[in-house]
Write a protein that holds these residues in place. Structure first.
Motif, short mmCIF file in Angstrom:
data_model
loop_
_atom_site.label_atom_id
_atom_site.label_comp_id
_atom_site.label_asym_id
_atom_site.label_seq_id
_atom_site.Cartn_x
_atom_site.Cartn_y
_atom_site.Cartn_z
N GLN A 156 -13.31 21.17 82.44
CA GLN A 156 -14.46 20.61 82.96
C GLN A 156 -13.77 20.09 84.26
N ALA A 157 -12.30 19.61 84.46
CA ALA A 157 -11.76 19.31 85.58
C ALA A 157 -10.98 21.57 86.11
N VAL A 158 -11.11 22.33 85.56
CA VAL A 158 -10.54 23.80 85.57
C VAL A 158 -11.62 24.21 86.55
N VAL A 191 -9.47 9.02 83.40
CA VAL A 191 -9.36 9.47 84.89
C VAL A 191 -9.43 10.53 84.61
N VAL A 192 -9.35 11.71 84.46
CA VAL A 192 -9.51 13.08 84.63
C VAL A 192 -10.90 13.18 84.40
N ALA A 193 -11.36 12.65 82.72
CA ALA A 193 -12.95 12.28 82.26
C ALA A 193 -13.87 12.09 83.33
N LYS A 231 0.86 10.07 78.71
CA LYS A 231 -0.03 11.14 78.09
C LYS A 231 -1.33 10.85 78.89
N MET A 232 -1.84 11.73 79.01
CA MET A 232 -3.62 12.41 79.62
C MET A 232 -4.28 12.93 78.85
N ASP A 233 -5.57 13.27 79.17
CA ASP A 233 -5.97 14.42 78.84
C ASP A 233 -6.60 15.75 79.92
#
Length: 366
Positions: free
Chosen positions: A289-291, A259-261, A283-285
């Motif tokens: 880019q989100a930062v 979802v983040v990617a 767990k997820m990454d």
């Protein structure tokens, strides 16, 4: 005699075991000071109940009644209980140990979800229950019992994710026109978020693995949706965003995974991902880019007693009707109840799975 539905302990490893359902007779309880006796009319399943049957949830009780979601009618008052509740349809609060702090359960409190828990003997899968009068909320008058039972846990979880965490507050002019992505439409929480977000004036987009579920979400007010199995679904979603607001303000997600990617480049600077579950994996990454986009990732669970009251009032004021996928009749209909669990395990449901509790002549059916 009144009946109580619980799980039977058998040998097996977590994830592989599947605890069978079991019904037992219990004495009819009596309300004490400040308590009410509720005759339960309907109870609903949640994914936690499936996890419990597979021993994938903490603090499991094999004696306590199952299910967090329930509604019924107040049949008797204990001393000092409010007289206004007598004979009134009510919702059970699906949690304990969280009064009002918007940040999370108050320090020192023990928060738990009700149903099959060693931390509380409260559960909705029974004919009668005694609870504190402070732990029921008058049911919205427009809801039938199966609809009312479908609301508590998913309604509270969705309300906290959308309103408290994503900042889409009812009555706030800044809320109207926000673009919200709700993942995994068809599940109970996702559908409540959709209904709440539409009611407060957001543009809602959804994901699903099933085109028919997307079409049904659109009928409920979503602007559009994408199939998450398609690798380029994020690009397809970008093309659906309105020209005047070509970004997402928030993502309400219960899956995790990628979802983040997939959404970091679609979110506005400072956009929000409100995460209420991780059904794909624990767990997820998290990406740089989100930062760089100042994205806020906010964990969200169920909510407080105050949030529950606010949510129920919003449902009543806006005449929102929870989506019910399928019901079965009878607390003693173990085969039918097992079929509801089978629907959930296979992901066939669109909305909530509900048991209509029949208290008439219960002892003769055992």
């Amino acid at each position: 005699m009144p009946r109580l539905l619980h799980i039977k302990k058998i040998d097996g490893k977590p994830g592989e075991v599947y605890y069978p359902l079991q019904l037992k007779e219990v004495p009819k309880p009596e309300p004490g000071p400040g308590e009410v006796l509720v005759r339960l009319t309907a109870a609903a399943l949640n994914h936690r109940d499936l996890f419990i049957r597979h021993h994938q949830y903490p603090a499991i009780s094999f004696d306590a009644p199952m299910l967090a979601d329930g509604c019924g009618v107040v049949e008797k008052l204990g001393p000092d209980a409010p007289s206004s509740l007598l004979h009134r349809p009510v919702l059970l609060t699906p949690m304990r140990g969280w009064a009002a702090d918007p940040a999370g359960p108050e320090p020192g409190s023990i928060f738990t979800v009700t149903g099959s828990s060693r931390l509380t003997d409260v559960g909705a899968a029974q004919d009668y229950i005694v609870v504190s009068a402070a732990e029921v909320e008058p049911a919205p008058a427009h809801l039938a019992p199966v609809e009312a039972a479908a609301l508590p846990l998913v309604g509270l979880t969705g309300w906290r994710a959308l309103v408290t965490k994503a900042g889409c507050a009812p009555g706030d002019p800044a809320t109207r026109g926000k673009n919200i992505l709700v993942t995994g439409i068809g599940g109970g929480v996702a559908l409540q978020v959709l209904q709440f977000a539409v009611a407060v004036g957001c543009n809602v987009f959804v994901t699903s693995g099933d085109r028919a579920k997307i079409d049904r979400a659109v009928a409920l007010g979503a602007r559009g949706g994408v199939i998450y199995k398609d690798d380029a679904w994020d690009k397809e979603l970008a093309g659906m965003l309105p020209p005047e607001r070509q970004y997402l303000d928030a993502v309400i997600d219960g899956a995790g995974g990628k979802v983040v990617a997939k959404t970091a480049r679609l979110l506005r600077q400072g956009g929000i991902i409100a995460q209420y579950g991780m059904t794909v994996a624990p767990k997820m990454d998290w990406s740089m880019q989100a930062v760089l986009a100042n994205v806020d990732l906010k964990g969200s669970t169920m909510g407080s007693r105050r949030e529950f009251a606010d949510m129920v009032k919003f449902v009543a004021d806006n005449k929102i009707t929870p989506v019910v996928s399928r019901t079965v009749k009878g607390l003693d209909n173990l085969e039918g109840i097992d079929s509801l669990f089978a629907d959930m395990e296979a992901g066939r449901q669109f909305g909530k799975l509900v048991i209509e509790i029949d208290t008439a002549d219960a002892s003769s059916k055992l």
